[in-house]
Design a protein around this motif. Structure first.
Motif, short mmCIF file in Angstrom:
data_model
loop_
_atom_site.label_atom_id
_atom_site.label_comp_id
_atom_site.label_asym_id
_atom_site.label_seq_id
_atom_site.Cartn_x
_atom_site.Cartn_y
_atom_site.Cartn_z
N LEU A 167 -13.50 20.69 -22.86
CA LEU A 167 -13.31 20.07 -21.82
C LEU A 167 -11.86 19.27 -21.78
CD1 LEU A 167 -15.10 20.27 -19.17
CD2 LEU A 167 -15.94 18.12 -19.84
N ALA A 168 -11.94 18.44 -22.63
CA ALA A 168 -10.93 17.28 -22.67
C ALA A 168 -9.54 17.84 -22.80
CB ALA A 168 -11.13 16.36 -23.67
N LEU A 170 -22.65 20.61 -27.92
CA LEU A 170 -22.04 19.62 -26.96
C LEU A 170 -20.75 19.05 -26.99
CD1 LEU A 170 -25.46 18.17 -25.36
CD2 LEU A 170 -23.82 20.14 -24.46
N ALA A 171 -20.74 18.69 -28.51
CA ALA A 171 -19.39 18.09 -28.90
C ALA A 171 -18.49 18.97 -28.90
CB ALA A 171 -19.51 17.73 -30.57
N ARG A 207 -14.92 10.62 -20.43
CA ARG A 207 -15.41 11.80 -19.97
C ARG A 207 -16.88 11.70 -19.50
NH1 ARG A 207 -12.20 12.64 -23.95
NH2 ARG A 207 -14.03 13.03 -25.65
N ASP A 208 -17.61 12.39 -18.71
CA ASP A 208 -19.08 12.19 -18.44
C ASP A 208 -19.50 13.77 -18.32
OD1 ASP A 208 -21.55 12.06 -17.24
OD2 ASP A 208 -20.68 10.74 -15.53
N LEU A 209 -20.34 14.04 -18.85
CA LEU A 209 -20.79 15.39 -18.92
C LEU A 209 -22.13 15.75 -18.42
CD1 LEU A 209 -20.72 16.66 -22.98
CD2 LEU A 209 -18.91 16.71 -21.23
N SER A 210 -22.49 14.52 -17.57
CA SER A 210 -23.81 14.62 -16.85
C SER A 210 -23.86 15.47 -15.59
CB SER A 210 -24.49 13.13 -16.70
OG SER A 210 -23.55 12.70 -15.86
N ALA A 237 -26.15 16.40 -19.73
CA ALA A 237 -25.19 17.54 -20.15
C ALA A 237 -25.62 18.81 -19.57
CB ALA A 237 -25.00 17.94 -21.88
N ASP A 265 -17.29 19.13 -24.93
CA ASP A 265 -16.73 18.07 -24.89
C ASP A 265 -15.13 17.95 -25.18
OD1 ASP A 265 -16.59 15.04 -23.89
OD2 ASP A 265 -16.49 14.80 -26.16
N ARG A 297 -15.01 16.13 -16.47
CA ARG A 297 -16.15 16.30 -15.90
C ARG A 297 -16.40 17.82 -15.58
NH1 ARG A 297 -15.07 12.82 -11.86
NH2 ARG A 297 -15.58 14.37 -10.36
N GLY A 349 -19.11 26.04 -27.60
CA GLY A 349 -18.55 25.06 -26.44
C GLY A 349 -17.72 25.69 -25.39
#
Ligand code: FNR
Length: 374
Positions: free
Chosen positions: A352-353, A345-346, A64-67, A77, A349, A359, A305
């Motif tokens: 999201l997953a 952010l954790a 995964r890429d949060l950017s 992020a 993430d 992303r 989150g």
């Protein structure tokens, strides 16, 4: 997991209750308090709670890429710390601790005009961390221009102009406690240290602090401003300009027509207009109106989150985190703010997953159900 019990809650929605137990009633009331009976703050939460995530399966989310790209900057992020004034009421290191935490976690720090530490000291403490500047658009043009000049010199890249505070609202928790730090010269550091501000005083701030406070109160905000004043901002700031506090699609269109770069859909955490629309309910209309032309950011009610997920799904490019980081600061200084950023952010993430996305830019309104069914 190291087996050690964390000092701070992992459910960030518990921070307010913990802060209420540990910090003084004045400061907690100032942070937690809202306009009127708090109905807009409740509407902010209701708008977030009403939308539900609809998880998808078997979509390879192992990497995964949060950017995200926001306003010409690559952010690790989709998160920045919202401008929050007078942080010294929560912790003696105030803005310095918060800005250091943001820099350590790679998250932009938005410096408030109403900070309790002069902006140069805050930016000095945060190394080369990304910093943006929030302007309370002063009645005194020389002071506003001087703030922008100082912010530029201090390395601020993006300007947020807060439009929802032309007057300070009716806030019962502060009124009932007679608690307003500004009247004691707290949260006025950028003004008291400003040469254009000082030029309007008969005697230096230290010699007549009361006169300095009155001078501040007389210019802090300007309820006479209109859209016709926007070109002035452009003349004084050459980087991206973002209008904070936009809720109506027509106002968003006017921002785009005036050549602004972005808007923050926000109702100031329900601190300005009681009885107003929940901020997330205003987001889809603004995105539909200007999403192609402007960068749309969001705040007001973000606690966990899944809240971040929901705002991005409705078209925000990033969110600003307000009260939770202020509580983190009050509870444990710089580490407390870092904890809040990391936990948020954790959780984002993982959300999201587990919902089937790798992303932030894969999220769409389809990732949600509007009213608990779809
Ligand atoms: C704020 N906010 C704010 N906004 C701004 O533009 N300049 C400021 O100086 C402040 N100061 C401030 C102080 C405190 C104590 C709070 C709680 C908020 C508003 C802030 O940027 C953001 O819009 C809200 O915090 C979002 O609401 P939630 O998510 O914190 O409820």
């Amino acid at each position: 997991m190291t087996g050690a019990v964390p000092r701070m809650p992992t459910d960030l929605s518990q921070l307010e209750a913990l802060a209420t137990r540990r910090l003084g009633p004045g400061p907690v009331g100032y942070v937690a308090g809202s306009a009127g009976n708090g109905s807009t703050e409740r509407a902010n939460r209701a708008a977030l709670d009403r939308r539900r995530i609809v998880p998808r399966m078997l979509r390879d989310v192992h990497e995964r890429d949060l950017s995200v790209d926001v306003l010409g900057r690559r952010l690790p992020a989709p998160l920045a710390l919202a401008p929050v004034g007078v942080l010294s009421i929560l912790h003696p290191e105030g803005e310095i601790a918060a800005a250091r935490a943001a820099a350590a976690q790679g998250v932009p720090f938005v410096l408030s005009s109403a900070s309790s530490t002069p902006m140069e000291q805050v930016t000095e403490a945060m190394g080369d961390g990304e910093r943006w500047f929030q302007l309370y658009w002063s009645k005194d043009r020389a002071v506003a221009a001087s703030f922008l000049d100082r912010a530029k010199k201090a390395g601020c890249t993006v300007l947020l102009v807060t439009l929802d505070t032309p007057l300070l609202a009716w806030r019962p928790r502060d009124l009932d406690q007679a608690y307003l730090p500004f009247l004691h010269g707290v949260g006025t550091a950028n003004y008291f240290s400003d040469p254009a501000f000082q030029a309007g005083l008969a005697r230096p701030v230290q010699e007549d602090p009361n006169a300095a406070v009155l001078h501040f109160v007389s210019m802090f905000a300007d309820p006479a401003k209109t859209w016709a004043d926007l070109p002035w901002l452009r003349e004084h700031w050459d980087g991206p300009i973002v209008l904070k506090g936009i809720q109506h699609p027509d106002d968003a269109r006017r921002a785009a027509d005036a050549g602004m770069d972005g808007v923050v859909v926000s109702n100031h955490g329900g601190r300005q207009v009681a009885g107003a629309v929940g901020a997330l309910d205003a987001l889809p209309g603004v995105v539909a109106a200007v999403g192609e032309r402007l960068t749309v950011l969001f705040d007001s009610g973000i606690r966990t989150g899944d809240d971040v997920f929901k705002a991005l799904a409705l078209g925000a490019k990033a969110v600003l985190l307000g009260r939770p980081y202020a509580y983190g600061l009050g509870l444990d200084g710089q580490s407390g703010v870092e904890w809040v950023i990391r936990a948020l952010l954790a959780e984002f993430d993982l959300t999201l997953a587990l919902a089937g996305y790798a992303r932030p830019d894969q999220l769409t309104p389809d990732s949600l159900s509007a009213d608990g069914h779809f």
